[in-house]
Design a protein around this motif. Structure first.
Motif, PDB file in Angstrom:
ATOM      1  N   TYR A 163       0.834  -1.199   0.000  1.00  0.00           N
ATOM      2  CA  TYR A 163       0.000   0.000   0.000  1.00  0.00           C
ATOM      3  C   TYR A 163       0.873   1.256   0.000  1.00  0.00           C
ATOM      4  O   TYR A 163       0.640   2.190  -0.790  1.00  0.00           O
ATOM      5  CB  TYR A 163      -0.927   0.025   1.223  1.00  0.00           C
ATOM      6  N   LEU A 164       1.859   1.295   0.863  1.00  0.00           N
ATOM      7  CA  LEU A 164       2.701   2.485   1.001  1.00  0.00           C
ATOM      8  C   LEU A 164       3.463   2.780  -0.285  1.00  0.00           C
ATOM      9  O   LEU A 164       3.593   3.940  -0.683  1.00  0.00           O
ATOM     10  CB  LEU A 164       3.668   2.300   2.164  1.00  0.00           C
ATOM     11  N   GLY A 181      -3.213  12.248  16.380  1.00  0.00           N
ATOM     12  CA  GLY A 181      -2.804  13.327  15.494  1.00  0.00           C
ATOM     13  C   GLY A 181      -2.531  12.904  14.065  1.00  0.00           C
ATOM     14  O   GLY A 181      -2.217  13.746  13.211  1.00  0.00           O
ATOM     15  N   LEU A 182      -2.657  11.615  13.771  1.00  0.00           N
ATOM     16  CA  LEU A 182      -2.429  11.100  12.420  1.00  0.00           C
ATOM     17  C   LEU A 182      -3.754  10.760  11.754  1.00  0.00           C
ATOM     18  O   LEU A 182      -4.773  10.554  12.413  1.00  0.00           O
ATOM     19  CB  LEU A 182      -1.547   9.846  12.466  1.00  0.00           C
ATOM     20  N   GLU A 183      -3.729  10.681  10.433  1.00  0.00           N
ATOM     21  CA  GLU A 183      -4.923  10.325   9.662  1.00  0.00           C
ATOM     22  C   GLU A 183      -4.866   8.844   9.309  1.00  0.00           C
ATOM     23  O   GLU A 183      -4.039   8.420   8.491  1.00  0.00           O
ATOM     24  CB  GLU A 183      -4.976  11.168   8.389  1.00  0.00           C
ATOM     25  N   LEU A 184      -5.739   8.059   9.931  1.00  0.00           N
ATOM     26  CA  LEU A 184      -5.736   6.625   9.691  1.00  0.00           C
ATOM     27  C   LEU A 184      -6.192   6.298   8.277  1.00  0.00           C
ATOM     28  O   LEU A 184      -7.151   6.871   7.763  1.00  0.00           O
ATOM     29  CB  LEU A 184      -6.643   5.914  10.689  1.00  0.00           C
ATOM     30  N   VAL A 185      -5.489   5.372   7.657  1.00  0.00           N
ATOM     31  CA  VAL A 185      -5.877   4.849   6.348  1.00  0.00           C
ATOM     32  C   VAL A 185      -6.968   3.803   6.565  1.00  0.00           C
ATOM     33  O   VAL A 185      -6.911   3.021   7.523  1.00  0.00           O
ATOM     34  CB  VAL A 185      -4.653   4.209   5.662  1.00  0.00           C
ATOM     35  N   GLU A 186      -7.974   3.787   5.717  1.00  0.00           N
ATOM     36  CA  GLU A 186      -9.028   2.777   5.828  1.00  0.00           C
ATOM     37  C   GLU A 186      -8.434   1.379   5.730  1.00  0.00           C
ATOM     38  O   GLU A 186      -7.509   1.150   4.951  1.00  0.00           O
ATOM     39  CB  GLU A 186     -10.061   2.969   4.704  1.00  0.00           C
ATOM     40  N   ARG A 233      -7.171  -4.675   5.006  1.00  0.00           N
ATOM     41  CA  ARG A 233      -6.995  -4.775   3.551  1.00  0.00           C
ATOM     42  C   ARG A 233      -6.601  -6.187   3.128  1.00  0.00           C
ATOM     43  O   ARG A 233      -5.554  -6.399   2.523  1.00  0.00           O
ATOM     44  CB  ARG A 233      -5.959  -3.752   3.066  1.00  0.00           C
ATOM     45  N   PRO A 234      -7.440  -7.182   3.432  1.00  0.00           N
ATOM     46  CA  PRO A 234      -7.072  -8.570   3.154  1.00  0.00           C
ATOM     47  C   PRO A 234      -6.884  -8.834   1.669  1.00  0.00           C
ATOM     48  O   PRO A 234      -7.551  -8.244   0.817  1.00  0.00           O
ATOM     49  CB  PRO A 234      -8.261  -9.363   3.718  1.00  0.00           C
ATOM     50  N   ASP A 235      -5.975  -9.712   1.386  1.00  0.00           N
ATOM     51  CA  ASP A 235      -5.685 -10.151   0.024  1.00  0.00           C
ATOM     52  C   ASP A 235      -6.623 -11.307  -0.300  1.00  0.00           C
ATOM     53  O   ASP A 235      -6.657 -12.310   0.420  1.00  0.00           O
ATOM     54  CB  ASP A 235      -4.222 -10.584  -0.059  1.00  0.00           C
ATOM     55  N   SER A 236      -7.372 -11.175  -1.362  1.00  0.00           N
ATOM     56  CA  SER A 236      -8.337 -12.224  -1.713  1.00  0.00           C
ATOM     57  C   SER A 236      -7.660 -13.565  -1.982  1.00  0.00           C
ATOM     58  O   SER A 236      -8.287 -14.624  -1.870  1.00  0.00           O
ATOM     59  CB  SER A 236      -9.156 -11.805  -2.942  1.00  0.00           C
ATOM     60  N   ALA A 237      -6.364 -13.532  -2.305  1.00  0.00           N
ATOM     61  CA  ALA A 237      -5.640 -14.775  -2.575  1.00  0.00           C
ATOM     62  C   ALA A 237      -5.174 -15.466  -1.299  1.00  0.00           C
ATOM     63  O   ALA A 237      -4.713 -16.613  -1.338  1.00  0.00           O
ATOM     64  CB  ALA A 237      -4.437 -14.496  -3.473  1.00  0.00           C
ATOM     65  N   ASP A 238      -5.273 -14.782  -0.151  1.00  0.00           N
ATOM     66  CA  ASP A 238      -4.832 -15.348   1.120  1.00  0.00           C
ATOM     67  C   ASP A 238      -5.959 -16.201   1.705  1.00  0.00           C
ATOM     68  O   ASP A 238      -6.792 -15.734   2.476  1.00  0.00           O
ATOM     69  CB  ASP A 238      -4.437 -14.229   2.079  1.00  0.00           C
ATOM     70  N   PRO A 270      -4.488 -12.297  17.737  1.00  0.00           N
ATOM     71  CA  PRO A 270      -4.517 -11.267  18.786  1.00  0.00           C
ATOM     72  C   PRO A 270      -3.529 -10.131  18.547  1.00  0.00           C
ATOM     73  O   PRO A 270      -2.771  -9.764  19.442  1.00  0.00           O
ATOM     74  CB  PRO A 270      -4.170 -12.073  20.043  1.00  0.00           C
ATOM     75  N   LEU A 271      -3.552  -9.589  17.363  1.00  0.00           N
ATOM     76  CA  LEU A 271      -2.743  -8.411  17.044  1.00  0.00           C
ATOM     77  C   LEU A 271      -3.584  -7.443  16.233  1.00  0.00           C
ATOM     78  O   LEU A 271      -4.359  -7.860  15.346  1.00  0.00           O
ATOM     79  CB  LEU A 271      -1.489  -8.759  16.228  1.00  0.00           C
ATOM     80  N   TYR A 272      -3.416  -6.160  16.543  1.00  0.00           N
ATOM     81  CA  TYR A 272      -4.015  -5.103  15.741  1.00  0.00           C
ATOM     82  C   TYR A 272      -2.966  -4.520  14.804  1.00  0.00           C
ATOM     83  O   TYR A 272      -1.767  -4.497  15.119  1.00  0.00           O
ATOM     84  CB  TYR A 272      -4.543  -3.990  16.634  1.00  0.00           C
ATOM     85  N   GLY A 273      -3.434  -4.031  13.668  1.00  0.00           N
ATOM     86  CA  GLY A 273      -2.540  -3.363  12.737  1.00  0.00           C
ATOM     87  C   GLY A 273      -3.221  -2.156  12.141  1.00  0.00           C
ATOM     88  O   GLY A 273      -4.453  -2.097  12.060  1.00  0.00           O
TER      89      GLY A 273
END
Length: 273
Positions: free
Chosen positions: A66-67, A232-237, A247-252, A264-267
């Motif tokens: 994405y980046l 203070g940051l703008e979160l990306v959807e 943003r899951p990959d349909s191939a995964d 049990p992890l956030y991203g």
């Protein structure tokens, strides 16, 4: 990368290290008996630990794509990089833009040793490695290798993937992230993943206690606490999500079969305005 004489490094193979435990869970071979024993204890408390490691890696790949592809970032500072595992961040972003520049930083001597050999850049870009401690961000920011590789006057993606929860209690992770972001210009990004006990509190407590006995620290945080890193940051959807829902990959196929509470992890990824 630096050339010339290199000092020998002490690998401390008699005690587990997070980077080497993670390498074992990913199926790697750069780990030692103490790391494998710690990983086995982790698997007893958290049987899907290897799945968690794979999904964390997959999140890093999606965030990096994405980046590079959508946000147009050409400079990356990856702290807590861990033992190189193909494809690593520079391979992902340089496949999109070969001129991308990446600085890796970690405090594990074995990561230093392997990075010298395996973090090989595309000829049009550049990679470098800084042996530095996240608890002392100025040491990373002031390293000459970083200055030779990145232009901090231009946007940089700061990636902190599954590293902040390993910091010892005396280090303030929120102040550290703030200091790193202060050094980056508007248009830069923060991408991170962080362990939580929102879903598996008992299992995570067992894992954390086991690492504490061996001299490491695991500091789990709630979703609200993770959100503080992005103040203070703008979160990306889609914002702060469990890793398999970012943003899951349909191939995964593996990610698609998971429930919301299996990892049990956030991203999240966010932009500095």
């Amino acid at each position: 990368m630096r050339s010339g004489p290199r000092k020998p490094v002490e690998l401390h193979t008699d005690r587990p290290h997070a980077a080497r435990v993670y390498d074992f869970l990913l199926g790697g071979k750069t780990n030692y008996a103490a790391d494998r024993e710690a990983a086995q204890r982790t698997l007893l408390a958290l049987p899907n630990a290897a799945l968690i490691a794979r999904q964390n890696r997959a999140f890093m790949h999606r965030a990096a794509r994405y980046l590079a592809a959508e946000a147009g970032i050409r400079q990356f500072l990856d702290i807590g990089t861990g033992i190189p595992t193909t494809p690593n961040l520079h391979e992902v972003v340089q496949a999109i833009e070969p001129r991308s520049r990446v600085v890796y930083a970690d405090n594990d001597p074995i990561v230093l040793t392997h990075s010298r050999a395996l973090h090989t850049s595309h000829p049009e870009g550049r990679t470098a490695y800084v042996h530095g401690d996240l608890c002392h961000p100025d040491g990373i920011l002031d390293d000459p290798e970083l200055a030779r590789t990145l232009d901090l006057g231009e946007p940089v993606a700061l990636t902190l993937v599954a590293v902040l929860h390993w910091l010892p209690k005396e280090c303030d992770p929120f102040a550290i992230v703030s200091r790193l972001l202060d050094a980056l210009p508007p248009g830069s990004f923060l991408a991170l993943s962080h362990v939580t006990d929102d879903f598996e509190p008992k299992a995570l407590d067992e894992v954390a206690e086991d690492f504490r006995r061996s001299g490491s620290h695991v500091n789990v945080r709630s979703k609200a606490e993770v959100a503080e890193f992005f103040t203070g940051l703008e979160l990306v959807e889609p914002g702060i999500e469990v890793l398999q829902r970012w943003r899951p990959d349909s191939a995964d196929i593996e990610a698609g079969s998971l429930a919301d509470t299996d990892i049990p992890l956030y991203g999240a990824v966010a932009r500095k305005g």
